[in-house]
Write a protein that holds these residues in place. Structure first.
Motif, short mmCIF file in Angstrom:
data_model
loop_
_atom_site.label_atom_id
_atom_site.label_comp_id
_atom_site.label_asym_id
_atom_site.label_seq_id
_atom_site.Cartn_x
_atom_site.Cartn_y
_atom_site.Cartn_z
N PHE A 99 -4.80 5.97 -1.26
CA PHE A 99 -3.93 6.93 -0.59
C PHE A 99 -3.39 6.35 0.72
O PHE A 99 -2.25 6.61 1.10
N GLN A 100 -4.23 5.59 1.42
CA GLN A 100 -3.77 4.95 2.66
C GLN A 100 -2.63 3.99 2.37
O GLN A 100 -1.62 3.98 3.08
N LEU A 101 -2.77 3.20 1.32
CA LEU A 101 -1.73 2.25 0.95
C LEU A 101 -0.47 2.97 0.49
O LEU A 101 0.65 2.61 0.90
N ALA A 102 -0.61 4.00 -0.36
CA ALA A 102 0.54 4.74 -0.85
C ALA A 102 1.25 5.50 0.28
O ALA A 102 2.48 5.56 0.32
N ALA A 103 0.47 6.07 1.21
CA ALA A 103 1.07 6.79 2.34
C ALA A 103 1.86 5.85 3.24
O ALA A 103 2.96 6.20 3.71
N ALA A 104 1.31 4.67 3.49
CA ALA A 104 2.02 3.69 4.31
C ALA A 104 3.31 3.25 3.63
O ALA A 104 4.36 3.12 4.28
N ALA A 105 3.26 3.03 2.32
CA ALA A 105 4.46 2.65 1.58
C ALA A 105 5.50 3.77 1.58
O ALA A 105 6.70 3.53 1.71
N LEU A 106 5.03 5.02 1.45
CA LEU A 106 5.95 6.16 1.47
C LEU A 106 6.60 6.31 2.84
O LEU A 106 7.80 6.61 2.94
N LEU A 107 5.82 6.10 3.90
CA LEU A 107 6.37 6.18 5.26
C LEU A 107 7.44 5.11 5.47
O LEU A 107 8.51 5.40 6.02
N ILE A 108 7.16 3.90 5.03
CA ILE A 108 8.16 2.83 5.13
C ILE A 108 9.42 3.20 4.34
O ILE A 108 10.55 2.98 4.81
N HIS A 172 -3.99 -5.81 7.98
CA HIS A 172 -4.30 -5.94 6.56
C HIS A 172 -3.41 -5.05 5.70
O HIS A 172 -3.25 -5.30 4.50
N LEU A 173 -2.84 -4.00 6.30
CA LEU A 173 -2.06 -3.02 5.56
C LEU A 173 -0.59 -3.40 5.42
O LEU A 173 0.08 -2.94 4.50
N VAL A 174 -0.10 -4.24 6.32
CA VAL A 174 1.33 -4.51 6.39
C VAL A 174 1.88 -5.08 5.09
O VAL A 174 2.81 -4.53 4.48
N LEU A 175 1.34 -6.21 4.64
CA LEU A 175 1.88 -6.88 3.46
C LEU A 175 1.76 -6.03 2.19
O LEU A 175 2.74 -5.91 1.44
N PRO A 176 0.60 -5.43 1.89
CA PRO A 176 0.54 -4.58 0.69
C PRO A 176 1.49 -3.40 0.75
O PRO A 176 2.13 -3.06 -0.26
N ALA A 177 1.63 -2.76 1.91
CA ALA A 177 2.51 -1.60 2.03
C ALA A 177 3.97 -2.00 1.85
O ALA A 177 4.74 -1.30 1.17
N VAL A 178 4.38 -3.11 2.45
CA VAL A 178 5.76 -3.58 2.31
C VAL A 178 6.04 -3.95 0.86
O VAL A 178 7.11 -3.63 0.31
N THR A 179 5.10 -4.61 0.21
CA THR A 179 5.26 -4.98 -1.20
C THR A 179 5.43 -3.75 -2.08
O THR A 179 6.30 -3.70 -2.95
N LEU A 180 4.59 -2.75 -1.85
CA LEU A 180 4.64 -1.54 -2.66
C LEU A 180 5.90 -0.72 -2.39
O LEU A 180 6.43 -0.06 -3.28
N ALA A 181 6.39 -0.78 -1.14
CA ALA A 181 7.54 0.05 -0.75
C ALA A 181 8.88 -0.57 -1.10
O ALA A 181 9.90 0.14 -1.13
#
Length: 306
Positions: A99-108, A172-181
């Protein structure tokens, strides 16, 4: 509006029940026996049969389904075959990271795509519009795993700015979130542009400009709200894509989320964990879309409740 919400709730329950049936049947048609996977290659047929009986997979399929329904209604998905811990608790322990990863991607996605799409519509034919078109094409064409690997090579291996894997601080969250978003930003920005182009051609926008309002007031106060209605719907639908895409992203970046747990559990034929994961994901998806439908009718009162 109450009738509209009740009807959507009933439809959501039907969809959720379909997901429950699917999660039960799909695992039973996959080749393999969980009892065999839990034991060593030296296990005797008698030992395998004892394990099958303890797991309940020797019962008729309809009996297993009734037991499964009872477990769902009581909040008990059984015990993980591998870890011997409650399946629901195991899944809930991994979900926060996902959820943390998905929320960060959604915010981006929201922060980048909505302004980018609106500006591209207002500056139609400009270099910004061309840039958006190119980005939308590339963003939706590039595979998630390839983009993740490229970002690791650039920002982790060569530049050494960000860590390659694991969960920790914001870095640690930046690259996964950008990739997912990335793919979501491309899609939502393009839809925002199309919606904004349609809105700014309406008569009330021309009237607002004729009254002498500034361009900022016209865009923000009049056009943006109506243009956001289809975007909100798309964002709601993308929740499922974010959760699905998180499986690949978590694997690439070693993110300790539910995606990794699901992949490992499918390989081990760990029925309780996979079923709990599917049902919880379906519940999140259904509830999210129900909320989006309600927001949609608030944004656009022209939507009929009948």
């Amino acid at each position: 509006m109450i009738k509209y919400i009740l009807r959507r709730v009933i439809q959501s329950i039907v969809v959720l029940f379909g997901a429950v049936v699917f999660s039960f049947l799909i695992l039973r048609v996959i080749p393999g026996d969980p009892a065999v996977m839990m034991l060593s290659d030296l296990a005797t047929p008698e030992e395998i049969e004892r394990v099958r009986q303890s797991l309940g997979v020797d019962r008729p399929i309809w009996v297993q389904f009734l037991v499964y329904l009872k477990q769902i209604f009581t909040g008990d998905f059984g015990v993980s075959y591998r870890s011997q811990t409650p399946a629901l608790g195991l899944v809930l322990g991994y979900l926060p990271a996902t959820f943390q990863l998905a929320a960060a991607a959604l915010l981006i996605t929201i922060v980048v795509s909505v302004p980018l799409g609106a500006v591209a519509a207002i500056r139609k034919g400009s270099w910004i519009d061309s840039l958006l078109s190119g980005f939308a094409l590339v963003g939706q064409s590039v595979p998630v795993f390839w983009l993740g690997i490229m970002l690791i090579l650039i920002f982790s291996v060569h530049l050494r700015w960000l860590p390659t894997s694991g969960q920790g601080g914001l870095q640690h969250l930046v690259l996964p979130a950008v990739t997912l978003a990335a793919a979501q930003v491309a899609l939502v920005a393009r839809i925002m542009r199309s919606s904004m182009l349609e809105v700014i051609r309406q008569d009330y926008i021309r009237t607002a400009r004729a009254k002498g309002l500034s361009e900022t007031s016209v865009v923000v106060g009049h056009a943006l709200r109506n243009a956001l209605a289809p975007v909100v719907t798309v964002l709601g639908l993308q929740i499922g894509n974010l959760l699905g895409g998180a499986i690949i992203t978590e694997t690439v970046f070693g993110w300790p989320g539910a995606g990794n747990l699901l992949v490992n559990s499918i390989g081990a034929r760990d029925y309780p964990v996979v079923q709990a994961m599917i049902v919880i994901s379906a519940l999140v998806f259904v509830v999210t879309n129900l909320i989006v439908d309600i927001i949609y009718v608030i944004l656009d009162p022209r939507v009929s409740y009948n």
